[in-house]
Design a protein around this motif. Structure first.
Motif, PDB file in Angstrom:
ATOM      1  N   ALA A  11     -11.968 -40.464   7.189  1.00 58.23           N
ATOM      2  CA  ALA A  11     -13.420 -40.390   6.999  1.00 58.23           C
ATOM      3  C   ALA A  11     -13.878 -38.936   6.907  1.00 58.23           C
ATOM      4  CB  ALA A  11     -14.136 -41.111   8.147  1.00 58.23           C
ATOM      5  N   GLY A  12     -13.352 -38.077   7.758  1.00 60.20           N
ATOM      6  CA  GLY A  12     -13.711 -36.665   7.711  1.00 60.20           C
ATOM      7  C   GLY A  12     -13.300 -36.015   6.407  1.00 60.20           C
ATOM      8  N   GLY A  13     -12.094 -36.300   5.948  1.00 63.59           N
ATOM      9  CA  GLY A  13     -11.629 -35.758   4.674  1.00 63.59           C
ATOM     10  C   GLY A  13     -12.470 -36.249   3.505  1.00 63.59           C
ATOM     11  N   ALA A  14     -12.837 -37.524   3.543  1.00 61.69           N
ATOM     12  CA  ALA A  14     -13.677 -38.072   2.476  1.00 61.69           C
ATOM     13  C   ALA A  14     -15.048 -37.402   2.468  1.00 61.69           C
ATOM     14  CB  ALA A  14     -13.824 -39.586   2.645  1.00 61.69           C
ATOM     15  N   LEU A  15     -15.609 -37.145   3.641  1.00 63.67           N
ATOM     16  CA  LEU A  15     -16.909 -36.473   3.716  1.00 63.67           C
ATOM     17  C   LEU A  15     -16.826 -35.023   3.244  1.00 63.67           C
ATOM     18  CD1 LEU A  15     -18.326 -37.913   7.053  1.00 63.67           C
ATOM     19  CD2 LEU A  15     -19.131 -38.372   4.728  1.00 63.67           C
ATOM     20  N   ILE A  16     -15.741 -34.350   3.576  1.00 64.63           N
ATOM     21  CA  ILE A  16     -15.556 -32.976   3.088  1.00 64.63           C
ATOM     22  C   ILE A  16     -15.444 -32.978   1.567  1.00 64.63           C
ATOM     23  CG2 ILE A  16     -13.925 -31.042   3.001  1.00 64.63           C
ATOM     24  CD1 ILE A  16     -13.333 -31.656   5.985  1.00 64.63           C
ATOM     25  N   GLY A  17     -14.659 -33.890   1.024  1.00 64.02           N
ATOM     26  CA  GLY A  17     -14.534 -33.995  -0.428  1.00 64.02           C
ATOM     27  C   GLY A  17     -15.855 -34.337  -1.093  1.00 64.02           C
ATOM     28  N   LEU A  18     -16.594 -35.271  -0.503  1.00 60.70           N
ATOM     29  CA  LEU A  18     -17.896 -35.648  -1.054  1.00 60.70           C
ATOM     30  C   LEU A  18     -18.864 -34.470  -1.042  1.00 60.70           C
ATOM     31  CD1 LEU A  18     -19.850 -37.818  -2.120  1.00 60.70           C
ATOM     32  CD2 LEU A  18     -20.393 -38.342   0.279  1.00 60.70           C
ATOM     33  N   ALA A  62     -23.340 -31.251  12.451  1.00 59.29           N
ATOM     34  CA  ALA A  62     -22.537 -32.473  12.314  1.00 59.29           C
ATOM     35  C   ALA A  62     -21.729 -32.817  13.571  1.00 59.29           C
ATOM     36  CB  ALA A  62     -21.634 -32.373  11.099  1.00 59.29           C
ATOM     37  N   PRO A  63     -20.968 -31.881  14.144  1.00 58.76           N
ATOM     38  CA  PRO A  63     -20.229 -32.269  15.348  1.00 58.76           C
ATOM     39  C   PRO A  63     -21.157 -32.547  16.535  1.00 58.76           C
ATOM     40  CG  PRO A  63     -19.837 -29.957  14.820  1.00 58.76           C
ATOM     41  CD  PRO A  63     -20.610 -30.547  13.699  1.00 58.76           C
ATOM     42  N   LEU A  64     -22.276 -31.859  16.581  1.00 60.41           N
ATOM     43  CA  LEU A  64     -23.233 -32.118  17.661  1.00 60.41           C
ATOM     44  C   LEU A  64     -23.842 -33.511  17.513  1.00 60.41           C
ATOM     45  CD1 LEU A  64     -24.980 -28.621  17.737  1.00 60.41           C
ATOM     46  CD2 LEU A  64     -23.151 -29.468  19.224  1.00 60.41           C
ATOM     47  N   ALA A  65     -24.180 -33.886  16.283  1.00 60.83           N
ATOM     48  CA  ALA A  65     -24.723 -35.225  16.037  1.00 60.83           C
ATOM     49  C   ALA A  65     -23.684 -36.293  16.347  1.00 60.83           C
ATOM     50  CB  ALA A  65     -25.195 -35.332  14.586  1.00 60.83           C
ATOM     51  N   TYR A  66     -22.431 -36.040  15.980  1.00 55.63           N
ATOM     52  CA  TYR A  66     -21.354 -36.985  16.287  1.00 55.63           C
ATOM     53  C   TYR A  66     -21.210 -37.158  17.800  1.00 55.63           C
ATOM     54  CZ  TYR A  66     -16.689 -38.949  16.770  1.00 55.63           C
ATOM     55  OH  TYR A  66     -15.632 -39.741  17.122  1.00 55.63           O
ATOM     56  N   GLY A  67     -21.214 -36.044  18.512  1.00 52.33           N
ATOM     57  CA  GLY A  67     -21.109 -36.110  19.969  1.00 52.33           C
ATOM     58  C   GLY A  67     -22.274 -36.844  20.588  1.00 52.33           C
ATOM     59  N   PHE A  68     -23.454 -36.625  20.066  1.00 49.98           N
ATOM     60  CA  PHE A  68     -24.645 -37.313  20.574  1.00 49.98           C
ATOM     61  C   PHE A  68     -24.577 -38.808  20.281  1.00 49.98           C
ATOM     62  CE2 PHE A  68     -29.035 -38.819  19.992  1.00 49.98           C
ATOM     63  CZ  PHE A  68     -29.532 -38.555  21.264  1.00 49.98           C
ATOM     64  N   ALA A  69     -24.142 -39.173  19.071  1.00 51.89           N
ATOM     65  CA  ALA A  69     -24.091 -40.582  18.673  1.00 51.89           C
ATOM     66  C   ALA A  69     -22.999 -41.357  19.394  1.00 51.89           C
ATOM     67  CB  ALA A  69     -23.898 -40.684  17.162  1.00 51.89           C
ATOM     68  N   THR A  70     -21.867 -40.716  19.667  1.00 48.54           N
ATOM     69  CA  THR A  70     -20.734 -41.433  20.258  1.00 48.54           C
ATOM     70  C   THR A  70     -20.549 -41.165  21.738  1.00 48.54           C
ATOM     71  OG1 THR A  70     -19.175 -39.656  19.748  1.00 48.54           O
ATOM     72  CG2 THR A  70     -19.506 -41.360  18.054  1.00 48.54           C
ATOM     73  N   GLY A  71     -21.141 -40.090  22.222  1.00 46.50           N
ATOM     74  CA  GLY A  71     -20.927 -39.702  23.616  1.00 46.50           C
ATOM     75  C   GLY A  71     -19.625 -38.953  23.830  1.00 46.50           C
ATOM     76  N   ALA A  72     -18.873 -38.746  22.752  1.00 45.20           N
ATOM     77  CA  ALA A  72     -17.595 -38.034  22.849  1.00 45.20           C
ATOM     78  C   ALA A  72     -17.857 -36.529  22.903  1.00 45.20           C
ATOM     79  CB  ALA A  72     -16.719 -38.358  21.645  1.00 45.20           C
ATOM     80  N   PRO A  73     -17.049 -35.802  23.661  1.00 37.06           N
ATOM     81  CA  PRO A  73     -17.251 -34.351  23.706  1.00 37.06           C
ATOM     82  C   PRO A  73     -16.862 -33.694  22.377  1.00 37.06           C
ATOM     83  CG  PRO A  73     -15.252 -34.948  24.881  1.00 37.06           C
ATOM     84  CD  PRO A  73     -15.929 -36.239  24.484  1.00 37.06           C
ATOM     85  N   VAL A  74     -17.533 -32.609  22.069  1.00 39.14           N
ATOM     86  CA  VAL A  74     -17.218 -31.846  20.863  1.00 39.14           C
ATOM     87  C   VAL A  74     -16.003 -30.979  21.161  1.00 39.14           C
ATOM     88  CG1 VAL A  74     -18.061 -30.109  19.253  1.00 39.14           C
ATOM     89  CG2 VAL A  74     -19.624 -31.838  20.140  1.00 39.14           C
TER      90      VAL A  74
END
Length: 140
Positions: A11-18, A62-74
């Motif tokens: 998913a990350g690679g696809a987003l980078i390519g997009l 982006a990583p901050l939003a991911y951490g906020f959405a999932t609760g996972a640490p950056v």
């Protein structure tokens, strides 16, 4: 050892390519982060300044939003050796200027355009990374 995360990596690679394709389609620019960030500094304030600023803000958000959405640490690189981190940053900056681009510009965009110069640059980046990891983990 890091965890094996094929779906997140895909998913990350696809987003980078997009994002690289969209930047090329709408701005006519290659998504080389060092060039985009470098043109945020004076005297480069021009018509593309806002789009470059938005791109860099997106990289940070982006990583901050991911951490906020999932609760996972950056995930981040942390070192108590400030001199080593400064030296590493300067070497990366020097290397991206000397190599006329960074890993994103050469590795993602250049290789997809079948650029021979980007192929050589990417091989040098990767070989340097392999040697650095080997030396830091097994020699030092």
């Amino acid at each position: 050892m890091t965890e094996f995360t094929p779906l997140a990596s895909l998913a990350g690679g696809a987003l980078i390519g997009l994002s690289a394709v969209l930047l090329m389609a709408f701005e006519g620019r290659i998504a080389g982060i060092s060039g985009i960030a470098g043109r945020l500094l004076p005297p480069y304030e021009d018509a593309g300044f806002r789009s470059r600023l938005a791109f860099v803000i997106g990289l940070i958000a982006a990583p901050l939003a991911y951490g906020f959405a999932t609760g996972a640490p950056v995930t981040q690189t942390v070192s108590s050796n400030v001199a080593l981190m400064v030296a590493a940053g300067l070497l990366v900056g020097f290397g991206s200027v000397y190599g006329n681009g960074c890993t994103s510009g050469h590795g993602v965009c250049g290789l997809s355009r079948l650029s021979a110069r980007s192929l050589v640059a990417t091989i040098v980046f990767m070989a340097t990374a392999f040697v650095t990891v080997f030396a830091t983990r097994h020699v030092l």
